[in-house]
Scaffold this motif. Sequence first.
Motif, PDB file in Angstrom:
ATOM      1  N   LYS A  84       0.850  -1.200   0.000  1.00  0.00           N
ATOM      2  CA  LYS A  84       0.000   0.000   0.000  1.00  0.00           C
ATOM      3  C   LYS A  84       0.887   1.251   0.000  1.00  0.00           C
ATOM      4  O   LYS A  84       1.999   1.241   0.553  1.00  0.00           O
ATOM      5  N   HIS A  85       0.374   2.323  -0.591  1.00  0.00           N
ATOM      6  CA  HIS A  85       1.117   3.591  -0.579  1.00  0.00           C
ATOM      7  C   HIS A  85       0.943   4.275   0.778  1.00  0.00           C
ATOM      8  O   HIS A  85      -0.013   3.994   1.494  1.00  0.00           O
ATOM      9  N   HIS A  86       1.866   5.221   1.044  1.00  0.00           N
ATOM     10  CA  HIS A  86       1.780   5.931   2.323  1.00  0.00           C
ATOM     11  C   HIS A  86       0.424   6.622   2.489  1.00  0.00           C
ATOM     12  O   HIS A  86      -0.145   6.649   3.573  1.00  0.00           O
ATOM     13  N   GLU A  87      -0.083   7.171   1.401  1.00  0.00           N
ATOM     14  CA  GLU A  87      -1.374   7.897   1.465  1.00  0.00           C
ATOM     15  C   GLU A  87      -2.501   6.951   1.878  1.00  0.00           C
ATOM     16  O   GLU A  87      -3.348   7.297   2.697  1.00  0.00           O
ATOM     17  N   GLU A  88      -2.483   5.749   1.287  1.00  0.00           N
ATOM     18  CA  GLU A  88      -3.533   4.771   1.628  1.00  0.00           C
ATOM     19  C   GLU A  88      -3.427   4.376   3.099  1.00  0.00           C
ATOM     20  O   GLU A  88      -4.437   4.265   3.794  1.00  0.00           O
ATOM     21  N   ILE A  89      -2.178   4.169   3.532  1.00  0.00           N
ATOM     22  CA  ILE A  89      -1.977   3.766   4.930  1.00  0.00           C
ATOM     23  C   ILE A  89      -2.460   4.877   5.869  1.00  0.00           C
ATOM     24  O   ILE A  89      -3.085   4.621   6.901  1.00  0.00           O
ATOM     25  N   MET A  90      -2.204   6.112   5.465  1.00  0.00           N
ATOM     26  CA  MET A  90      -2.643   7.256   6.277  1.00  0.00           C
ATOM     27  C   MET A  90      -4.157   7.182   6.504  1.00  0.00           C
ATOM     28  O   MET A  90      -4.643   7.369   7.611  1.00  0.00           O
TER      29      MET A  90
ATOM     30  N   ILE B  41      -6.192   4.411   5.989  1.00  0.00           N
ATOM     31  CA  ILE B  41      -6.600   3.170   6.668  1.00  0.00           C
ATOM     32  C   ILE B  41      -6.346   3.253   8.172  1.00  0.00           C
ATOM     33  O   ILE B  41      -7.182   2.863   8.986  1.00  0.00           O
ATOM     34  N   MET B  42      -5.176   3.802   8.519  1.00  0.00           N
ATOM     35  CA  MET B  42      -4.798   3.769   9.946  1.00  0.00           C
ATOM     36  C   MET B  42      -5.051   5.097  10.652  1.00  0.00           C
ATOM     37  O   MET B  42      -4.653   5.276  11.805  1.00  0.00           O
ATOM     38  N   ASP B  43      -5.673   5.996   9.920  1.00  0.00           N
ATOM     39  CA  ASP B  43      -6.086   7.259  10.521  1.00  0.00           C
ATOM     40  C   ASP B  43      -4.912   8.100  11.039  1.00  0.00           C
ATOM     41  O   ASP B  43      -4.950   8.638  12.142  1.00  0.00           O
ATOM     42  N   TYR B  44      -3.866   8.188  10.235  1.00  0.00           N
ATOM     43  CA  TYR B  44      -2.755   9.081  10.581  1.00  0.00           C
ATOM     44  C   TYR B  44      -3.073  10.478  10.054  1.00  0.00           C
ATOM     45  O   TYR B  44      -3.824  10.626   9.067  1.00  0.00           O
ATOM     46  N   ALA B  45      -2.454  11.486  10.700  1.00  0.00           N
ATOM     47  CA  ALA B  45      -2.760  12.864  10.301  1.00  0.00           C
ATOM     48  C   ALA B  45      -2.053  13.244   8.999  1.00  0.00           C
ATOM     49  O   ALA B  45      -2.628  13.922   8.139  1.00  0.00           O
ATOM     50  N   THR B  46      -0.818  12.802   8.845  1.00  0.00           N
ATOM     51  CA  THR B  46      -0.061  13.173   7.643  1.00  0.00           C
ATOM     52  C   THR B  46       0.723  11.976   7.103  1.00  0.00           C
ATOM     53  O   THR B  46       0.944  11.000   7.827  1.00  0.00           O
ATOM     54  N   VAL B  47       1.166  12.125   5.866  1.00  0.00           N
ATOM     55  CA  VAL B  47       1.997  11.080   5.259  1.00  0.00           C
ATOM     56  C   VAL B  47       3.329  10.981   6.001  1.00  0.00           C
ATOM     57  O   VAL B  47       3.857   9.886   6.223  1.00  0.00           O
ATOM     58  N   ASP B  48       3.848  12.144   6.417  1.00  0.00           N
ATOM     59  CA  ASP B  48       5.131  12.133   7.134  1.00  0.00           C
ATOM     60  C   ASP B  48       5.048  11.335   8.434  1.00  0.00           C
ATOM     61  O   ASP B  48       5.997  10.655   8.810  1.00  0.00           O
ATOM     62  N   SER B  49       3.905  11.448   9.109  1.00  0.00           N
ATOM     63  CA  SER B  49       3.804  10.675  10.360  1.00  0.00           C
ATOM     64  C   SER B  49       3.744   9.176  10.063  1.00  0.00           C
ATOM     65  O   SER B  49       4.256   8.371  10.826  1.00  0.00           O
TER      66      SER B  49
END
Lengths: 258, 192
Positions: B150-156, B158-166
């Motif tokens: 999965k790309h970072h954006e998708e993971i963001m 799916i896992m409810d992260y605030a940003t791609v950097d996090s």
Amino acid sequence: MDESLRQYEQIDNYLKGKLEGEALEAFEKRLQKDRDFAGEVEIHRKVIDGIYAAQEEEVRELIMEADDEVENPELVQKTFWGLYSYAAVITLLLGIGIYFIFFYQSKPQRLYEEYFQPYPNQITEGTRGSVSAILTALPEPQKDTIIRAMHAYENIDFYTTVALLETVDLNIKSYPELLFYLSVGQLGAGKVKHAISNFRQLKKMPDQYFSKEIDWYLALAYLRSDQPEKAKPHLQSIIQNRLPQMQEAKSILHELGE
Amino acid sequence: MFMDGETIIKKIKQNDKSVIVEIYKSYRNEFIAFTFKNYKIDPELAKEIYQDAFLAFYRNINTGRLKKLESSVKTYLFQIGKFKLHNELKRQKRTGIPVEEQWDLRVDNPDVCRPKEEKDILMQKALVAGFKKLSEKCRQLLRLFYYEHKHHEEIMQIMDYATVDSVKTQKYKCFKKLESVIKSDYTSEDFF
């Protein structure tokens, strides 16, 4: 941490085949010169392998239990009779489902399924020197892509094989061996028109390594696309020339009512 | 239970254990019988090859490499299995020693064992154990990125992260935790 994070991402990108151009060149230069760095890359690779292994361990345990169930049915029957009978019903119904799918295919397509086998990988696993020699003649990025493509090919992952071989930055048509594997991959992936076109092109090339295989794969491609009449001349040619697939060709022709 | 290819792929992606087991069992004996009839392969070795083929099938689905079944499951599994079988036979031909005996030789005589391979196995075992000890969040993050691609954006999302950097930073930390499992026990020389 920034530098360490940057290096981690760079290694990740390299291992995923995402580094390109100057970045890739610099990375590979460092890899050759700096043994510690090469060690870091190897550790990174191992950790990723470990992540894969961890995902699959549960399934491995599951299928090993299934082996026990198959090999020691009495034990399982006594212990889990309810579950076992449920599983038996599922198996039966699944079998009926597959049987159902099987007979909904046309005969030529069923013959394709029965007979299609990808040609063994001679590029990275081969013993035919001049075929595997292709790899040594290629520059690193292409070489790496082809190794990954052939790895996918061995795992019957034809979509990846085709996608990777199509990205190889060289005129693939000047490498008939690669064109051959691309065509087999296309056939396996269902890109039958492309496969037929490439196999026909290969058939016109004299003295290439896989000339004895082309009629066979062309016939299979026509069967897959439900064109048995076009498959027949290739099968007959195999028989006339006493090629290795002669028995299979006879059986298919027989099934097709010839 | 009628299942088309699409449903099978969906169920396996959902980790539906009953479907995984049933598909595995459906072709197991047939594959072993096929290898015995055509290649006179020891059933135990055939079983191992079938297990590996099934795992490759499972992996191809979960990593998104196999999105659609163009043939039946049986054809697909048999193709992988036959490939692996040919490789084993080729290796036997090259070394002149059947695979099972190569293994026995390694076990009986440590002088002829292949230390790198054994080290690799131990490392992988340590990593699998280490992975299980990670937090649920770390396991999910590493699984999504490395296994499911999965790309970072998708993971963001799916896992409810605030940003791609996090996502990137957290992934890095989880990876390093897992890496420390082998770094504490092995030196970089062990990897060559």
